[in-house]
Motif scaffolding. Structure first.
Motif, PDB file in Angstrom:
ATOM      1  N   THR A   1      -5.828   8.337  62.449  1.00  0.00           N
ATOM      2  CA  THR A   1      -5.078   9.166  61.511  1.00  0.00           C
ATOM      3  C   THR A   1      -5.125  10.607  61.996  1.00  0.00           C
ATOM      4  N   PHE A   2      -4.116  11.389  61.599  1.00  0.00           N
ATOM      5  CA  PHE A   2      -4.086  12.791  62.028  1.00  0.00           C
ATOM      6  C   PHE A   2      -3.506  13.679  60.946  1.00  0.00           C
ATOM      7  N   MET A   3      -3.887  14.945  61.043  1.00  0.00           N
ATOM      8  CA  MET A   3      -3.286  16.003  60.226  1.00  0.00           C
ATOM      9  C   MET A   3      -3.009  17.164  61.160  1.00  0.00           C
TER      10      MET A   3
ATOM     11  N   SER B   1       1.994  21.154  56.805  1.00  0.00           N
ATOM     12  CA  SER B   1       1.208  20.036  57.331  1.00  0.00           C
ATOM     13  C   SER B   1       2.052  18.806  57.619  1.00  0.00           C
ATOM     14  N   LEU B   2       1.640  18.069  58.639  1.00  0.00           N
ATOM     15  CA  LEU B   2       2.167  16.739  58.929  1.00  0.00           C
ATOM     16  C   LEU B   2       0.973  15.790  58.944  1.00  0.00           C
ATOM     17  N   VAL B   3       1.105  14.651  58.264  1.00  0.00           N
ATOM     18  CA  VAL B   3       0.041  13.654  58.203  1.00  0.00           C
ATOM     19  C   VAL B   3       0.631  12.325  58.639  1.00  0.00           C
ATOM     20  N   GLY B   4      -0.138  11.565  59.391  1.00  0.00           N
ATOM     21  CA  GLY B   4       0.334  10.255  59.823  1.00  0.00           C
ATOM     22  C   GLY B   4      -0.750   9.542  60.597  1.00  0.00           C
ATOM     23  N   TYR B   5      -0.318   8.546  61.370  1.00  0.00           N
ATOM     24  CA  TYR B   5      -1.302   7.812  62.166  1.00  0.00           C
ATOM     25  C   TYR B   5      -0.685   7.232  63.416  1.00  0.00           C
ATOM     26  N   PHE B   6      -1.567   7.005  64.379  1.00  0.00           N
ATOM     27  CA  PHE B   6      -1.236   6.307  65.621  1.00  0.00           C
ATOM     28  C   PHE B   6      -1.820   4.905  65.503  1.00  0.00           C
TER      29      PHE B   6
ATOM     30  N   LEU C   1       4.736   8.940  60.687  1.00  0.00           N
ATOM     31  CA  LEU C   1       4.498  10.109  59.850  1.00  0.00           C
ATOM     32  C   LEU C   1       4.589   9.637  58.404  1.00  0.00           C
ATOM     33  N   THR C   2       3.556   9.919  57.622  1.00  0.00           N
ATOM     34  CA  THR C   2       3.518   9.425  56.244  1.00  0.00           C
ATOM     35  C   THR C   2       3.672  10.524  55.207  1.00  0.00           C
ATOM     36  N   TYR C   3       3.468  11.780  55.615  1.00  0.00           N
ATOM     37  CA  TYR C   3       3.532  12.882  54.655  1.00  0.00           C
ATOM     38  C   TYR C   3       3.861  14.161  55.416  1.00  0.00           C
ATOM     39  N   ALA C   4       4.698  14.979  54.813  1.00  0.00           N
ATOM     40  CA  ALA C   4       5.050  16.266  55.417  1.00  0.00           C
ATOM     41  C   ALA C   4       5.206  17.315  54.327  1.00  0.00           C
TER      42      ALA C   4
END
Length: 171
Positions: free
Chosen positions: A128-130, A110-115, A103-106
């Motif tokens: 990446t996901f939001m 919203s939650l933003v991050g990547y697998f 998770l890179t941003y919250a």
């Protein structure tokens, strides 16, 4: 080989993390956007085309679980995917091989991050996901998602908008 690759990748994702208590973000979430360097992963019937509904960040041991719906033969099937906490915002799950989640941003909405996925054939994919609390997309949060997507060398053309694709909305 796979262990060495994951060790190197883990070293990269764990370099700079904050100390935010993630338990405050436990609750209902919806997939809003995803993008991948390997579009098959987020394409129709792709293994990462999941409709996230709930995330639980355990305050006891720090692990997490992700409740996701997948379309299987036209039917929405729920799956709960457990993840082991490695660092504050980094988790490891056994899904479609081995997947690291960061998770890179919250924000409140919203939650933003990547697998970072290494499949059984040692193919590496970044997705990446939001996630959002509703289908309403906060523009500054969406910009964070797009920045992360470009940072991960994923073309903006690979972004999939889930706000109108959700076929499991009753769940």
């Amino acid at each position: 080989m796979k262990v060495l690759l994951l060790t190197l990748l883990l070293g990269l994702v764990c370099a700079d993390l904050s100390t935010t208590d993630l338990s405050q973000f436990s609750g209902e979430w919806k997939t809003l956007y995803e993008a991948s360097n390997n579009p098959v992963m987020t394409g129709e019937n792709g293994p990462f085309r999941g409709l996230y509904r709930k995330i639980n960040f355990d305050t006891g041991n720090g692990d997490a679980s992700f409740d996701v719906y997948f379309r299987v033969n036209g039917v929405c099937v729920e799956q709960s995917i457990p993840a082991t906490r490695i660092k504050n915002h980094v988790f490891l799950e056994k899904y479609e091989g081995t997947t690291i989640i960061e998770l890179t941003y919250a924000s409140e909405t919203s939650l933003v991050g990547y697998f970072l996925n290494v499949d059984e054939n040692n193919e590496v994919s970044t997705i990446t996901f939001m996630f959002g609390k509703s289908n309403h997309v906060n523009e500054p949060d969406f910009e964070k998602f797009k920045e992360l997507t470009l940072e991960k060398n994923i073309p903006e053309a690979n972004i999939v908008d889930f706000t109108n694709l959700d076929k499991c909305s009753g769940h």
